[in-house]
Design a protein around this motif. Structure first.
Motif, PDB file in Angstrom:
ATOM      1  N   UNK A 105       0.843  -1.201   0.000  1.00 39.55           N
ATOM      2  CA  UNK A 105       0.000   0.000   0.000  1.00 39.55           C
ATOM      3  C   UNK A 105       0.879   1.251   0.000  1.00 39.55           C
ATOM      4  N   UNK A 106       1.983   1.192   0.737  1.00 41.26           N
ATOM      5  CA  UNK A 106       2.878   2.350   0.812  1.00 41.26           C
ATOM      6  C   UNK A 106       3.593   2.605  -0.509  1.00 41.26           C
ATOM      7  N   UNK A 108       2.064   2.896  -3.223  1.00 45.23           N
ATOM      8  CA  UNK A 108       1.014   3.393  -4.104  1.00 45.23           C
ATOM      9  C   UNK A 108       1.514   4.384  -5.139  1.00 45.23           C
ATOM     10  N   UNK A 109       2.554   5.115  -4.816  1.00 41.73           N
ATOM     11  CA  UNK A 109       3.106   6.083  -5.762  1.00 41.73           C
ATOM     12  C   UNK A 109       4.048   5.481  -6.781  1.00 41.73           C
ATOM     13  N   UNK A 114       2.310   0.361  -7.661  1.00 47.36           N
ATOM     14  CA  UNK A 114       1.129   1.114  -7.251  1.00 47.36           C
ATOM     15  C   UNK A 114      -0.177   0.586  -7.835  1.00 47.36           C
ATOM     16  N   UNK A 117      -1.115  -2.722  -6.315  1.00 50.61           N
ATOM     17  CA  UNK A 117      -1.534  -2.593  -4.922  1.00 50.61           C
ATOM     18  C   UNK A 117      -2.968  -2.067  -4.842  1.00 50.61           C
TER      19      UNK A 117
ATOM     20  N   UNK B  19       8.343   9.176   2.790  1.00 54.03           N
ATOM     21  CA  UNK B  19       6.992   8.705   2.522  1.00 54.03           C
ATOM     22  C   UNK B  19       6.917   7.978   1.183  1.00 54.03           C
ATOM     23  N   UNK B  20       7.570   8.539   0.188  1.00 53.31           N
ATOM     24  CA  UNK B  20       7.490   7.952  -1.152  1.00 53.31           C
ATOM     25  C   UNK B  20       8.409   6.764  -1.335  1.00 53.31           C
ATOM     26  N   UNK B  99       2.017   8.650   5.578  1.00 51.09           N
ATOM     27  CA  UNK B  99       2.850   7.543   5.106  1.00 51.09           C
ATOM     28  C   UNK B  99       4.058   7.316   6.006  1.00 51.09           C
ATOM     29  N   UNK B 102       3.080   5.300   8.905  1.00 43.69           N
ATOM     30  CA  UNK B 102       2.995   3.888   8.524  1.00 43.69           C
ATOM     31  C   UNK B 102       4.390   3.267   8.418  1.00 43.69           C
ATOM     32  N   UNK B 103       5.291   3.979   7.775  1.00 41.81           N
ATOM     33  CA  UNK B 103       6.665   3.468   7.630  1.00 41.81           C
ATOM     34  C   UNK B 103       7.259   3.175   9.002  1.00 41.81           C
ATOM     35  N   UNK B 151      -4.007   4.285   4.773  1.00 45.38           N
ATOM     36  CA  UNK B 151      -3.903   3.353   3.648  1.00 45.38           C
ATOM     37  C   UNK B 151      -4.410   3.992   2.360  1.00 45.38           C
ATOM     38  N   UNK B 154      -1.854   6.516   1.222  1.00 51.56           N
ATOM     39  CA  UNK B 154      -0.637   5.891   0.705  1.00 51.56           C
ATOM     40  C   UNK B 154      -0.877   5.239  -0.644  1.00 51.56           C
ATOM     41  N   UNK B 155      -2.045   4.634  -0.815  1.00 57.76           N
ATOM     42  CA  UNK B 155      -2.373   3.957  -2.072  1.00 57.76           C
ATOM     43  C   UNK B 155      -2.621   4.942  -3.211  1.00 57.76           C
ATOM     44  N   UNK B 156      -2.765   6.224  -2.869  1.00 49.48           N
ATOM     45  CA  UNK B 156      -3.126   7.246  -3.855  1.00 49.48           C
ATOM     46  C   UNK B 156      -4.442   6.896  -4.548  1.00 49.48           C
ATOM     47  N   UNK B 193       6.839  12.561  -5.842  1.00 51.95           N
ATOM     48  CA  UNK B 193       8.209  12.119  -6.123  1.00 51.95           C
ATOM     49  C   UNK B 193       8.206  10.874  -7.011  1.00 51.95           C
TER      50      UNK B 193
END
Lengths: 193, 193
Positions: A105-106, A108-109, A114, A117, B19-20, B99, B102-103, B151, B154-156, B193
């Motif tokens: 899920x993280x 996603x980008x 992505x 997921x 995050x990315x 994010x 979560x990380x 979630x 993060x999943x966008x 990013x």
DNA sequence: GGAGTAAGTAATCGATCGATTACTTACAAG
DNA sequence: CTTGTAAGTAATCGATCGATTACTTACTCC
């Protein structure tokens, strides 16, 4: 050993390694060591580290969907959701599965991971509604609870159960009918990376 | 530029990079480029990449706690929880904050980051109960919902809003009173990013 | 008993990363 | 001036990683 069997074994061990080290922190050599094969063999079998992760994600979703489907038969409504929730907690026995889903899920980008997921997540959402017969609101709170369980597993908060009254209180409400399942499946110290 | 100001700037940009890319996938050079300084400067200011991440986590928790506290005054009960939930969604404006949390949770098995991540999580749990006056059950479902929002961010999944009826349906139930906040704070393509 | 094929490894290469060292620049105080 | 200090960078080093290549082993089928 036949390739198909070896492949499943590598995927299982790769799940635990990705879970502990994240995508970027996992090396193909760590996976190879965990599976007891050489690093070039892992790369040749899956092509790239990215494709290995995609295979791990695909397997995780397959196991998750099968586990949910097995818990559907029987009384519906709240009872069914409780059965499915307990089954989800029982997946702790599949080392790293919850964490690998979070990792996916993280990502996603990520242009490759992505989209996979997102569709994995949406297929589970559809399973809850179409196959388990949940309302959208039931599906939301059911999946939200799953994301909380993911977090508690990833944080290894269970290791400190009994040592902190806050943690004990949280577990009492987080696992109203699945705490035994949770406790019985915690990884031993030797199983951790 | 004074070091304190530069430090806050680097921490903000590092949040988006971590995050990315995740912890393992983030390089000190990526952070340096995002912040417009040289890579050795980032290392010297924070010591190690690990200490940089800990500083990012500490800042994220501080912002989160301040945001929740600012939403507490006023009618209590369900209304207060809704204010706090909307405030949490509004934190999307702090790029990468959800994010990065979560990380950090996923690093629960790390001997250095793990303990910090656990105590951060427990402090938020305590804030919900002691300062916001939630029952344990309210706190559980409130935080579970937060993990779901993490979630979705993060999943966008927000990028595909309007393009898939499943996503639209999920958002309707996931953001009953905060969807505008969600929509208005989505990152633009240039910010990713 | 070779010929073919599936399973697997040793050795290695180019690229990258975190960290260190040594250096430069800007500026304020005496 | 010049001395001291805070803010920053260029250059580089050892280690590591993903991937490739070439090789070996073991089994099976005429």
């Amino acid at each position: 050993m036949p390739a198909a069997e070896r492949r499943e074994l590598i995927l299982r061990d790769a799940t635990a390694v990705f879970a502990s080290n994240g995508y970027g922190g996992t090396t193909t050599d760590l996976v190879a060591q965990a599976a007891g094969v050489s690093q070039p063999y892992v790369v040749r079998m899956f092509g790239t580290k990215e494709k290995l992760f995609l295979a791990v994600l695909e397997r995780a979703e397959r196991i998750l969907a099968e586990t949910f489907r097995a818990a559907i038969p029987g009384p519906d409504g709240k009872e069914r959701r409780e059965r499915m929730g307990m089954a989800y907690v029982g997946l702790i026995a599949e080392r790293g599965l919850h964490q690998v889903l979070m990792q996916a899920f993280l990502l996603g980008g990520d242009p490759v991971v992505g989209p996979e997921a997102r569709s994995s997540f949406l297929r589970i959402w559809r399973l809850a509604i179409d196959e388990a017969g949940m309302t959208e609101e039931d599906a939301r709170s059911f999946i939200a609870n799953g994301m909380l369980i993911n977090t508690l597993v990833a944080l290894r908060l269970g290791d400190a159960y009994g040592a902190d009254p806050d943690i004990d209180a949280m577990f009492t409400v987080a696992f109203p009918c699945s705490f035994d399942v949770f406790k019985d499946n915690l990884p031993t110290a030797a199983e951790r990376y």
